[in-house]
Each structure stands twice: as structure tokens, then as C-alpha cells.
Motif scaffolding. Structure first.
Motif, PDB file in Angstrom:
ATOM      1  N   LYS A 370       0.831  -1.210   0.000  1.00  0.00           N
ATOM      2  CA  LYS A 370       0.000   0.000   0.000  1.00  0.00           C
ATOM      3  C   LYS A 370       0.866   1.261   0.000  1.00  0.00           C
ATOM      4  O   LYS A 370       0.562   2.248  -0.676  1.00  0.00           O
ATOM      5  CB  LYS A 370      -0.914  -0.031   1.237  1.00  0.00           C
ATOM      6  N   GLU A 371       1.950   1.263   0.743  1.00  0.00           N
ATOM      7  CA  GLU A 371       2.825   2.438   0.825  1.00  0.00           C
ATOM      8  C   GLU A 371       3.459   2.733  -0.536  1.00  0.00           C
ATOM      9  O   GLU A 371       3.575   3.892  -0.951  1.00  0.00           O
ATOM     10  CB  GLU A 371       3.901   2.197   1.875  1.00  0.00           C
ATOM     11  N   GLU A 372       3.875   1.690  -1.290  1.00  0.00           N
ATOM     12  CA  GLU A 372       4.460   1.896  -2.614  1.00  0.00           C
ATOM     13  C   GLU A 372       3.442   2.501  -3.577  1.00  0.00           C
ATOM     14  O   GLU A 372       3.751   3.412  -4.356  1.00  0.00           O
ATOM     15  CB  GLU A 372       4.967   0.551  -3.150  1.00  0.00           C
ATOM     16  N   ILE A 373       2.214   2.001  -3.559  1.00  0.00           N
ATOM     17  CA  ILE A 373       1.159   2.514  -4.457  1.00  0.00           C
ATOM     18  C   ILE A 373       0.856   3.976  -4.159  1.00  0.00           C
ATOM     19  O   ILE A 373       0.636   4.797  -5.057  1.00  0.00           O
ATOM     20  CB  ILE A 373      -0.106   1.641  -4.336  1.00  0.00           C
ATOM     21  N   LEU A 374       0.836   4.384  -2.895  1.00  0.00           N
ATOM     22  CA  LEU A 374       0.532   5.770  -2.514  1.00  0.00           C
ATOM     23  C   LEU A 374       1.595   6.733  -3.042  1.00  0.00           C
ATOM     24  O   LEU A 374       1.288   7.860  -3.450  1.00  0.00           O
ATOM     25  CB  LEU A 374       0.425   5.884  -0.986  1.00  0.00           C
ATOM     26  N   ALA A 375       2.864   6.322  -3.094  1.00  0.00           N
ATOM     27  CA  ALA A 375       3.933   7.199  -3.594  1.00  0.00           C
ATOM     28  C   ALA A 375       3.744   7.487  -5.082  1.00  0.00           C
ATOM     29  O   ALA A 375       3.867   8.631  -5.541  1.00  0.00           O
ATOM     30  CB  ALA A 375       5.294   6.552  -3.336  1.00  0.00           C
TER      31      ALA A 375
END
Length: 733
Positions: A370-375
Motif C-alpha cells: 500500500k505504501e508503494e502505491i501511494l507514492a
């Protein structure tokens, strides 16, 4: 026992015990109610015996005060008072037999002896009363009996001795005879004997003709013999209420009343004792039932509630601790469904804890993705923002150009419209000037006409003021007359209300009943009637010709004819009563000899409580009744009492209705169904009345009256009432 290993078997066992306890309690309450009703019925019969004894004593006194001086009694030997006296004694005998045959009465020690004693006393009282009646009839009055024989002989003596000096002595004997009959004092009888002896000496000394002397002696001796017989009868009957047969009858009456009161007191005392015993039994059964219910409740709590409560508490703790391993499900050592439930819950909690660990591991992996997609999403959003700003600047410039073009077009249109309006106003001004000139000419002519009319109106106004003064004086006279007439009618209303029986007295006979009565004027042409006669109840609703005072006079005539027909002439069949009412109305109003066409419509019910039968007869009025939730309508005959067809023979039909089942009856005048309503300007109608009584049949009779009254007033609204309204309803069961 394996039978109690399941919750179902335990609950069935508890339910069976509860059902047995509840059934016992209901049965005991029913038995208590049945016994109490039986006791109340018997005490009511005893009270009725006392009332009939008092009524018998009153009828006896009425006979001595009224019938003993009635020549018709001595001519026919018949008397309504004697018949009423015998009828009351028969009623008392029937009520005593009812008491004797009662199961409750047979259980009371010694009460059978009291009834035997009372019946013997009543029999002796009746025979003594009959003996006194025979003595009174033998004594006679005026032209009858011994008094009549004495009068005949003394008149013969007076005619023969009309011019003789002994006539005053004979008249003195006659006067003392009458004083003895009125005052019952013995010295008046002695005076009669003395005056008779003087007349005898005069005849012996002064009448020389043997034939005349023998005839006079025979008349004088017969007069004396009849007087001696009359004094003997008076002595036997008693000179006052404490002597002779009168005294014996008075003593018997007091003894019978004392015996009845003593029996009533003892029976009420024993009935109260039985009531106390029955209440004690009822209290014991209720206490036993409550005890069993408490025990059953404790059993259910201990066997079912407590294990479930421990399991529930442990489950709440596991959930609160987020399924941590140190918290376990409560252990229940029972072989029923609750024990199995505890085992299954332990197994389920272990599986949930295993699945929980797997889910936590998966969540950690998903958080990193999820953190990678948000960036990446943040970079796309910044590029989109630059494109949106350029698009908004282009759209703003385009909108400014379109707005300037629209403003130029609107200014051109406004200039064209203003030019057209200026031309139209110029034409209107020219036309208005021409119309003003024409109006000025018309106004000058109207001014002259108004001056002439003003003079004429001044004269008429003066005349109107004079007329108003005259009308004001006449209005005052009319108001005085109206007040006098209204006061007279109000007095007539009080007389009519006094003649009508009150609804409360009807409810004493028929507790479930009502009378809805709304006269159109102060007094009414409608009236209702009820009376008890020979064990039957007579109820009627009548609608007389006319309203107000004429109608009220007709209602008085109708009430008196009903009383004469039922109470005095003892006619008890509904159809025969209507036929006699018709004859009485025609005769009273002299309709054979005059143009009088007044009459009345009537609905009459005769209730026979003993046979549970109601007999109905109607003259142009119907009967509605409800039985087994079905509404029935009996129309009656289409011929009135009296009226225009008085020369035609009137025969009315009788309809019998059994009320073995609870039945509601309704009789009414035509004022309710013929009333026009404010909103629809239609009649209330019989159909609407049927719907109302059928829809509200489940209500008490007093509630039904309020429902019918509300429906009538709602229908009437501000419309004028056109007729008197009367309706009577009652429940028989």
C-alpha cells in the motif's frame, strides 16, 4: 434418568407442571365464581319475597280503603285488588318453592322448617283474607247486601209514615245506623234499637188498620233483623284493625314479615360463612400455585440459566481480550446441549485464534504494498493539477466573450421595444381625451337625476323611521308573548318528563339498556314506555302525529291508553295490545264522528324472561336485533294506530324471537333515519343506522348510546333538526 439429559425434556417437564398448576387455578376460580353467582341469585330471591310481602300488605290496605266503597265490587264480586293480592301470594309461593329446591338451600340446616312455617302462615293468611272479603261482600254497600236490604225496608217505612209524628224518630234511627257503619261505635247501635222500639210502640198504639199495622211490623222487624246481622258481621270483622278478623289479619301479616326477615337474616349469615370458606379454599389454591411456580423458576435458573450465564461471561472476556491464549471458555460438566455447546465453543475459539495469526501476517505484507502505491499516486496527482489549471484559464476567456455579445443584443432589443411603447401611448392619449368629453356630458345629466332622487329618498326615510318605531313596539309585545308561551311550554315539558319513566329505572330492570331521546322542540311527540306486569316486561317506542305541544298531547293520550290496556285490562299479547290501542285512540279522539286524523306509529316488545322469549308487534315501526353476529330486520305492519284509515279493521302480526343466546334489540322512531345532513343534504337512512349498530355491537349499551349520539350530531352539523328523535336499545341474555 436419560429422559432429562436434554433441554427439551426439561422444558417439557416444567411446562407440564406449569400447565397443571394454571389449569387447577383457573378451575378453582371458575368454581368460586359459579358458587358466588348461585348464592347471589338465592339471596336475591329471598329479598324479592320480602318485597312481594310488603306489596301484598299495600294491596290489602288499598282494597279496604278503595274497593270496600266501590258499588261495582258488590255488584260483580270481582276486584283488581283481590286478583293482584292472589297473584302476589302465588309469586311468593313459587319463590319459596325455588328456594326449597335449590342445592345450596338444602345444605342449610333448619331452613326447610322456616319455609314450611312461612308457607303455612301464608296459606292461613290467604284464607283469613278471603273470609274477610266474603264478610265485606255480605255486609254490602248502599244498594247491595245487608245495607241494601235495610235501605229497602226503611224506605218502605218512611213512605208509609211520611206524615206521622214518629217519622223524626225513624230518621234518627237511620242517622245512628249510618254513624255506626262509619264510626263502628256500639252506642250508635244501642240508639238504633231504642228508636226502633219507640217506632214499634207507636205503630202498635196508633195504627188501627190491622193490615197496615202487620205490614209495618213486618218491614220494621226485617229492618231490625238486617241491622242485627250487620252489627254481628261488623263485630266479627272487627271495629278497628286490632279486633276481630281485621286484627287477626294484621297480626298474621306482622308474623309473616317477621318470619321472612328472620329467614332472610339467617340465610344471609350462612351465605356469608360459605363465602368465607370458598375464599379460603381459593387462597390456598393460589398459594399452592405460586409456590410451585417459584420452585419451577428456581429449577430453570439453576439448570439452564446459570451455565449459560458462565459461558456468556467467558465469551465476552475472550472477545474483550482479542482472543488471547490465556483466556478459556467456561467448562460446563453436563450431558445436555449446554455441555456440548461449551465443548464446541472451545474448539471454535482455538480455530479462530489460529486464523487470527494467519490474517495478521497477511496484513503486514499488504501494508508494505500500500505504501508503494501511494507514492506513485502522489506523482500522478501533481501532473493532473497543472493540466486542470490551464483548462480553467481557457474557459474563463471564452465565457467573457460570450457575455459581451449577449449584452449588445439585449440593448438593441430594449431600444426597439421602447419605440413601440411610445407610439402606442400616443394613440391611447387621443382616445382617452374623446372618452373624457363624453363622460362630462353624462355626469351633468346624472347630477340632475340624483337631486330628484335625493328629495324622494328623504321622504321615504322619514316613513321608514315611523315604521321602525311601530315595529319596535310590536316586537316588545311579541317578546312578552313569546316569554309567556315559552314558560308554559317549559312547564309542559316538566309534566311530560314526569310522565316518562327515567332511563335509570329501565336499567334497574334491564341493566344493559339505553334511551337516546332528543326532542326537536321543548316538548316531544315521541315517547317511550315500559312496565312490568305478571312476570313480563313491556317496552315501547311511539311516534305521535305532530311536534311540540300537539305532539306532546298525543303522547299523553298514548301513554294512558297503554297503561289502561296492559295494567288495568290485563291484555298481555303484543298484537292484541296494538289492536286495543287503535280502538281506544279512535274512540278517544271521536274519529268516527269528526275529521280528526291524528294517530301514532309504535314498536312494542313483550319480554317473557321465564321462557326467554321476546314478542314484537309494530305499527309502521320496525325492530332490529343482532344474534350470533347477524343483524335481523323485522318491519312490522304498514298500518298506524288511529289516523286516516281508522274505519278499516286493524289486525297486527306478532313475531316471536328466542334469546337463549345473547341478543341485542333496537326500537326507534323515524326521526333519526329521516334527518338531513349538513354536508351531503341526504337523509341519515335506515341503512346507515344498521351499519352503526352492527359495527359497534361489541360495545356496552351505554357506549353504543354515545356512539349513536355522536354519529347523529356529526351528521346533523348546522342543519336544522326536522323531527323528534328517539331510540331504545337493550341486551337480553
Amino acid at each position: 434418568m436419560k429422559l432429562f439429559y436434554t433441554i427439551k425434556s426439561k422444558l417439557v417437564f416444567v411446562f407440564v407442571l406449569f400447565f397443571i398448576t394454571t389449569s387447577s387455578l383457573i378451575g378453582t376460580i371458575w368454581w368460586y365464581d359459579y358458587r358466588m353467582q348461585h348464592i347471589e341469585t338465592l339471596t336475591g330471591v329471598i329479598t324479592h319475597v320480602e318485597l312481594n310481602l310488603k306489596q301484598t300488605d299495600k294491596v290489602e290496605k288499598d282494597f279496604f280503603s278503595a274497593e270496600a266503597i266501590n258499588p261495582r265490587f258488590y255488584q260483580t264480586g270481582q276486584s283488581l285488588y283481590i286478583d293482584k293480592h292472589a297473584q302476589l301470594l302465588r309469586k311468593i309461593a313459587e319463590e319459596l318453592d325455588t328456594l326449597r329446591k335449590s342445592d345450596f338451600f338444602l345444605r342449610l340446616d333448619g331452613e326447610s322448617h322456616h319455609i314450611d312455617s312461612l308457607q303455612k302462615a301464608l296459606s292461613l293468611y290467604d284464607s283469613t283474607f278471603q273470609l274477610l272479603v266474603r264478610k265485606i261482600h255480605q255486609r254490602g254497600f248502599k244498594e247491595s247486601g245487608l245495607e241494601g236490604q235495610m235501605r229497602k225496608q226503611v224506605h218502605a217505612l218512611e213512605n208509609s209514615l211520611e206524615l206521622s209524628p214518629i217519622l223524626p224518630i225513624l230518621l234518627m234511627a237511620r242517622r245512628n245506623e249510618k254513624d255506626f257503619i262509619l264510626r263502628k261505635e256500639i252506642h250508635y247501635a244501642e240508639n238504633v234499637y231504642r228508636y226502633v222500639a219507640q217506632v214499634r210502640r207507636y205503630i202498635n198504639e196508633n195504627i188501627k188498620n190491622e193490615t197496615d199495622r202487620a205490614r209495618l211490623f213486618e218491614a220494621l222487624n226485617q229492618y231490625e233483623q238486617f241491622f242485627v246481622a250487620l252489627t254481628d258481621i261488623e263485630r266479627e270483622m272487627g271495629y278497628d284493625n286490632s279486633l276481630g278478623i281485621r286484627g287477626k289479619l294484621e297480626k298474621m301479616s306482622r308474623q309473616i314479615e317477621q318470619k321472612a326477615e328472620m329467614m332472610n337474616s339467617q340465610i344471609h349469615k350462612k351465605a356469608n360463612q360459605i363465602r368465607s370458606q370458598i375464599k379460603m379454599v381459593l387462597l390456598l389454591v393460589v398459594f399452592f400455585g405460586l409456590t410451585i411456580n417459584v420452585v419451577l423458576g428456581y429449577f430453570i435458573i439453576q439448570k439452564l440459566g446459570e451455565p449459560l450465564q458462565r459461558i456468556s461471561a467467558s465469551i465476552h472476556q475472550i472477545v474483550a481480550e482479542d482472543f488471547e491464549d490465556h483466556v478459556q471458555v467456561a467448562i460446563v460438566k453436563s450431558r445436555d446441549e449446554i455441555g456440548e455447546l461449551a465443548k464446541d465453543l472451545n474448539y471454535m475459539v482455538a480455530n479462530v485464534r489460529l486464523r487470527r495469526k494467519e490474517i495478521l501476517e497477511k496484513n503486514a505484507e499488504l501494508e508494505q504494498q500500500k505504501e508503494e502505491i501511494l507514492a506513485q499516486q502522489e506523482l500522478l496527482e501533481a501532473h493532473n493539477a497543472d493540466l486542470e489549471q490551464q483548462k480553467e484559464e481557457i474557459l474563463t476567456q471564452h465565457e467573457l466573450l460570450e457575455q459581451q455579445t449577449r449584452e449588445v443584443q439585449e440593448k438593441n432589443a430594449e431600444l426597439e421595444q421602447q419605440k413601440e411603447e411610445i407610439l402606442a401611448q400616443h394613440e391611447l392619449l387621443e382616445q382617452h381625451n374623446r372618452e373624457v368629453q363624453e363622460k362630462n356630458a353624462e355626469l351633468e345629466q346624472l347630477t340632475e337625476e340624483i337631486g330628484a332622487q335625493r328629495d324622494l329618498l328623504s321622504e321615504q326615510f322619514s316613513l321608514i323611521e315611523n315604521k321602525n318605531e311601530e315595529l319596535e313596539e310590536q316586537k316588545k309585545v311579541v317578546q312578552v308573548k313569546n316569554r309567556n308561551i315559552t314558560a308554559s311550554i317549559q312547564y309542559a315539558k316538566r309534566i311530560q318528563e314526569a310522565m316518562l319513566p327515567s332511563p335509570q329505572s329501565l336499567q334497574k330492570i334491564l341493566p344493559q339498556s339505553f334511551v337516546f331521546f332528543k326532542p326537536r322542540d321543548i316538548v316531544s311527540g315521541d315517547f317511550y314506555f315500559f312496565i312490568e306486569q305478571q312476570g313480563k316486561i313491556f317496552l315501547a317506542v311511539a311516534d305521535c302525529t305532530g311536534h311540540g305541544v300537539p305532539g306532546a298531547f298525543m303522547s299523553v293520550i298514548g301513554t294512558n291508553l297503554l297503561i289502561q290496556t296492559i295494567q288495568w285490562r290485563n291484555i298481555l299479547e303484543a298484537d292484541k295490545i296494538l289492536e286495543e290501542l287503535h280502538k281506544g285512540m279512535v274512540e278517544f279522539l271521536k274519529q268516527y264522528d269528526t275529521d280528526n286524523r291524528d294517530g301514532m306509529d309504535i314498536a312494542l316488545c313483550v319480554i317473557d324472561p321465564k321462557n326467554k322469549d321476546l314478542c314484537f308487534a309494530g305499527a309502521k315501526r320496525p325492530l332490529l336485533y343482532i344474534q350470533d353476529n347477524e343483524l335481523y330486520h323485522i318491519r312490522g305492519n304498514k298500518i298506524s294506530i288511529g289516523g286516516i284509515n281508522h274505519r278499516v279493521e286493524h289486525q297486527y302480526d306478532a313475531f316471536h324471537i328466542s334469546y337463549e343466546k345473547p341478543t341485542q334489540f333496537y326500537i326507534f322512531s323515524d326521526g333519526l333515519e329521516d334527518q338531513f345532513g349538513e354536508v351531503q343534504n341526504k337523509k341519515f337512512s335506515l341503512r346507515r343506522l344498521k351499519e352503526i349498530v352492527h359495527l359497534h355491537q361489541h360495545l356496552e349499551m351505554s357506549e353504543q348510546e354515545r356512539t349513536i349520539s355522536h354519529a347523529f350530531h356529526h351528521w346533523l352539523g348546522k342543519e336544522r333538526q326536522i323531527d323528534d328523535v328517539l331510540m331504545m336499545g337493550f341486551l337480553l341474555q
